[in-house]
Design an enzyme around this catalytic site. Structure first.
Site, short mmCIF file in Angstrom:
data_model
loop_
_atom_site.label_atom_id
_atom_site.label_comp_id
_atom_site.label_asym_id
_atom_site.label_seq_id
_atom_site.Cartn_x
_atom_site.Cartn_y
_atom_site.Cartn_z
N GLN A 75 -2.17 32.09 64.88
CA GLN A 75 -2.21 32.91 63.67
C GLN A 75 -3.64 33.26 63.29
O GLN A 75 -4.53 32.42 63.33
CB GLN A 75 -1.52 32.17 62.52
CG GLN A 75 -1.87 30.70 62.45
CD GLN A 75 -0.91 29.92 61.56
OE1 GLN A 75 -0.56 30.37 60.48
NE2 GLN A 75 -0.52 28.75 62.02
N ASP A 105 -3.18 13.38 43.81
CA ASP A 105 -2.89 13.07 45.21
C ASP A 105 -3.79 11.93 45.69
O ASP A 105 -4.11 11.02 44.93
CB ASP A 105 -3.05 14.33 46.07
CG ASP A 105 -2.08 14.37 47.23
OD1 ASP A 105 -2.22 13.51 48.12
OD2 ASP A 105 -1.20 15.24 47.26
N HIS A 135 -3.95 13.57 52.81
CA HIS A 135 -2.92 14.37 52.17
C HIS A 135 -3.49 15.27 51.08
O HIS A 135 -3.21 16.48 51.02
CB HIS A 135 -1.87 13.43 51.59
CG HIS A 135 -0.61 14.07 51.15
ND1 HIS A 135 -0.33 14.35 49.83
CD2 HIS A 135 0.48 14.47 51.84
CE1 HIS A 135 0.87 14.89 49.73
NE2 HIS A 135 1.38 14.98 50.94
N ALA A 232 9.85 16.46 40.31
CA ALA A 232 10.25 17.85 40.53
C ALA A 232 11.49 18.26 39.75
O ALA A 232 11.61 19.41 39.32
CB ALA A 232 10.48 18.09 42.03
N TYR A 234 12.63 17.35 36.80
CA TYR A 234 12.63 17.34 35.34
C TYR A 234 12.56 18.75 34.77
O TYR A 234 12.06 19.68 35.41
CB TYR A 234 11.43 16.57 34.79
CG TYR A 234 11.38 15.11 35.12
CD1 TYR A 234 12.46 14.27 34.84
CD2 TYR A 234 10.26 14.56 35.71
CE1 TYR A 234 12.40 12.91 35.14
CE2 TYR A 234 10.18 13.20 36.01
CZ TYR A 234 11.26 12.39 35.73
OH TYR A 234 11.20 11.05 36.02
N ASP A 260 13.84 25.22 42.34
CA ASP A 260 13.54 26.46 41.62
C ASP A 260 13.07 27.59 42.52
O ASP A 260 13.40 28.75 42.30
CB ASP A 260 12.44 26.21 40.57
CG ASP A 260 12.89 25.29 39.47
OD1 ASP A 260 13.80 25.68 38.72
OD2 ASP A 260 12.36 24.17 39.36
N SER A 293 5.55 18.93 50.57
CA SER A 293 4.19 18.78 50.05
C SER A 293 3.32 19.97 50.42
O SER A 293 2.40 20.32 49.68
CB SER A 293 3.54 17.51 50.60
OG SER A 293 3.84 16.39 49.83
#
Length: 486
Positions: A75, A105, A135, A232, A234, A260, A293
């Site tokens: 790419q 994080d 991460h 996530a 809530y 969502d 993530s």
């Protein structure tokens, strides 16, 4: 969690946090102390502080992450940037300027050359400018990396909660970190983390932050099942699912009514610490990994682009614009795999500008969750199982990737699992007016008739048990208005 005013002066091992605004404290105490506190004041409530995970480990949000620098060779720029329309926003001059995005994080490699702006960190017991896990550096790169980030001019605020071993943190620490983000002026909180158990402190805290005009975005989870992940799931937190370069749902990405929006999360190329890391797999400086993530920071970056274009927009309006302008994927309208669809930067900006992006013109425009808990009620087809036997019912299809693997096969009574089971995208739509809610008549959970919507009217019961004990194809979160309102 305990009522802070009633525990003053009582013996405890250690007080970790005092959340005065929530009338709660987080303590570490032995069982004898807890029992004595309950005796002294029966009105006190106690909740265990659940854990949250970053990428590594069997129960991690992103345990499917696999490192491979080879993806970069395929790419000219990371494919995710084009899928979310980042270059189109850049051409119009929107790059995330003056927008702070807080990354909760594992820290960041603060000396990495691949960022335009210097970082701002929150000092804690572990240095924020280092990242032996890797991460946090990878997530931050997808948000603000010079060549790999969605919003390269955005400002990254770092709150480190995970150690170099990519271990765990507690939900109370997540909320404390979110407060620290807010104190630094962050408009967006990006959380590529999660866990399966809800926390009252997190629930109330993130709801308050949303009402204070801060947008929290979190990973939907990598279990490949229909379980909810927190934070996530809530109210006021945007739950992000993962797709691949072909805009197909990633098999590991969790699917449920709280999802969502979707974003690229498979083979995502971004920054790694220069000196290597646990998740680097031998790569240094840059590499590709997979997980919800990796999808989450794409959405955080799009939110930063939108806010740089419209600095006076509210968090509610930014969320609405991203959802309403998303590219619909999968089943027509909202669905549990993709939510409202693939997030789009330029379409979000045009929606905010009122340039013809009314509900449905570029995205869902259909029925589904708006992240306030109001979603259509779905009931599995009563008594259905597939043609191979009654053990292959909707409960079987709710596990792992059974919907993807078998959902269109083995019809029974003219229906496959994709037709009959809510978790596969089918089921019986019981409906519910958007502006009026009525409990499902006669519903109670699988334990007994005592556990009906009246019992769930105590909202904490919704939090802890609302997605368990399904009866007649519905949990309390689907059947009871008070649970749907959370």
């Amino acid at each position: 969690m305990a009522d802070r005013t009633r525990t003053a002066g009582q013996a405890m091992t250690e007080v970790h946090y005092d959340f005065e605004e929530l009338n709660a404290i987080v303590v570490e105490a032995d069982d004898n102390v807890i029992e004595q506190m309950k005796i002294n004041d029966p009105e006190l409530t106690f909740d265990e502080d659940p854990v949250r995970f970053p990428t590594i480990g069997e129960d991690s949000v992103n345990h499917n992450a696999i490192s491979s620098a080879a993806a970069r060779k395929l790419q000219e720029m990371p494919y995710g940037l084009e899928l979310v329309q980042a270059p189109e926003a850049w051409e119009k001059g929107y790059t995330g300027e003056n927008v702070k995005v807080c990354v909760i994080d594992s820290g960041i490699d603060e000396n990495h050359p691949g960022f335009e702006k210097p970082f701002e960190g929150i000092e804690t017991s572990i240095p924020w400018g280092k990242d032996g896990c890797g991460h946090g550096t990878h997530v931050a790169g997808t948000i603000a990396g010079k060549d790999v980030g969605v919003a390269p001019s955005s400002e990254i605020v770092v709150v480190r909660i995970f150690n170099d071993d990519c271990g765990i943190a507690y939900s109370s620490r997540i909320y404390q970190a979110a407060k620290e983000c807010a104190a630094k002026g962050a408009k967006i909180i990006s959380m590529s983390l999660g866990g399966p158990i809800p926390s009252w402190i997190e629930y109330k805290g993130f709801k308050d932050l949303y009402e204070d005009d801060i947008l929290s975005i979190a990973a939907a989870g990598n279990g490949g099942n229909a379980w909810w992940s927190y934070p996530a799931s809530y109210t006021g937190v945007l739950s992000v699912a993962a797709i691949d370069s072909d805009e197909e749902h990633a098999p590991f990405s969790q699917r449920n009514a709280q999802v969502d929006i979707a974003a690229p999360g498979v083979g995502v190329y971004s920054t790694f610490p220069e000196n290597g890391c646990i998740i680097c797999g031998g790569d240094t400086e840059y590499g590709a990994i997979s997980g919800t993530s990796m999808a989450t920071p794409h959405v955080s970056g799009v939110a930063a682009l939108a806010w740089s274009a419209f600095p006076d927009a509210t968090a509610e309006k930014i969320m609405e614009a991203m959802e309403k302008s998303a590219v619909d994927l999968g089943k027509a309208g909202f669905d549990k795999k993709y939510g409202h669809g693939l997030v789009q930067a330029m379409a979000t900006i045009q929606y905010l500008d009122g340039a013809g992006f009314e509900a449905g013109n570029n995205g869902v425009g259909g029925v589904g969750t708006d992240n306030t808990g109001d979603f259509d009620i779905c009931q599995d087809e009563p008594g259905w199982h597939d043609e191979d036997g009654d053990e292959f019912d909707c409960a079987f299809y709710a596990e792992g990737s059974n919907c993807e693997d078998y959902g269109s096969q083995y019809p029974y009574n003219g229906m496959t699992a994709n037709d009959a089971c809510c978790t596969c995208g089918g089921g019986v739509d019981l409906g519910a007016p958007a502006d009026e809610c009525t409990d499902v008549a006669g519903w109670h959970d699988a334990e007994s008739a005592s556990f009906d919507c009246v019992w769930y009217a105590d909202k904490e019961n919704c939090l802890y048990y609302g997605d368990l004990y399904e009866y007649n194809g519905m949990t309390a979160n689907q059947a009871c208005c008070v649970c749907k309102s959370l």
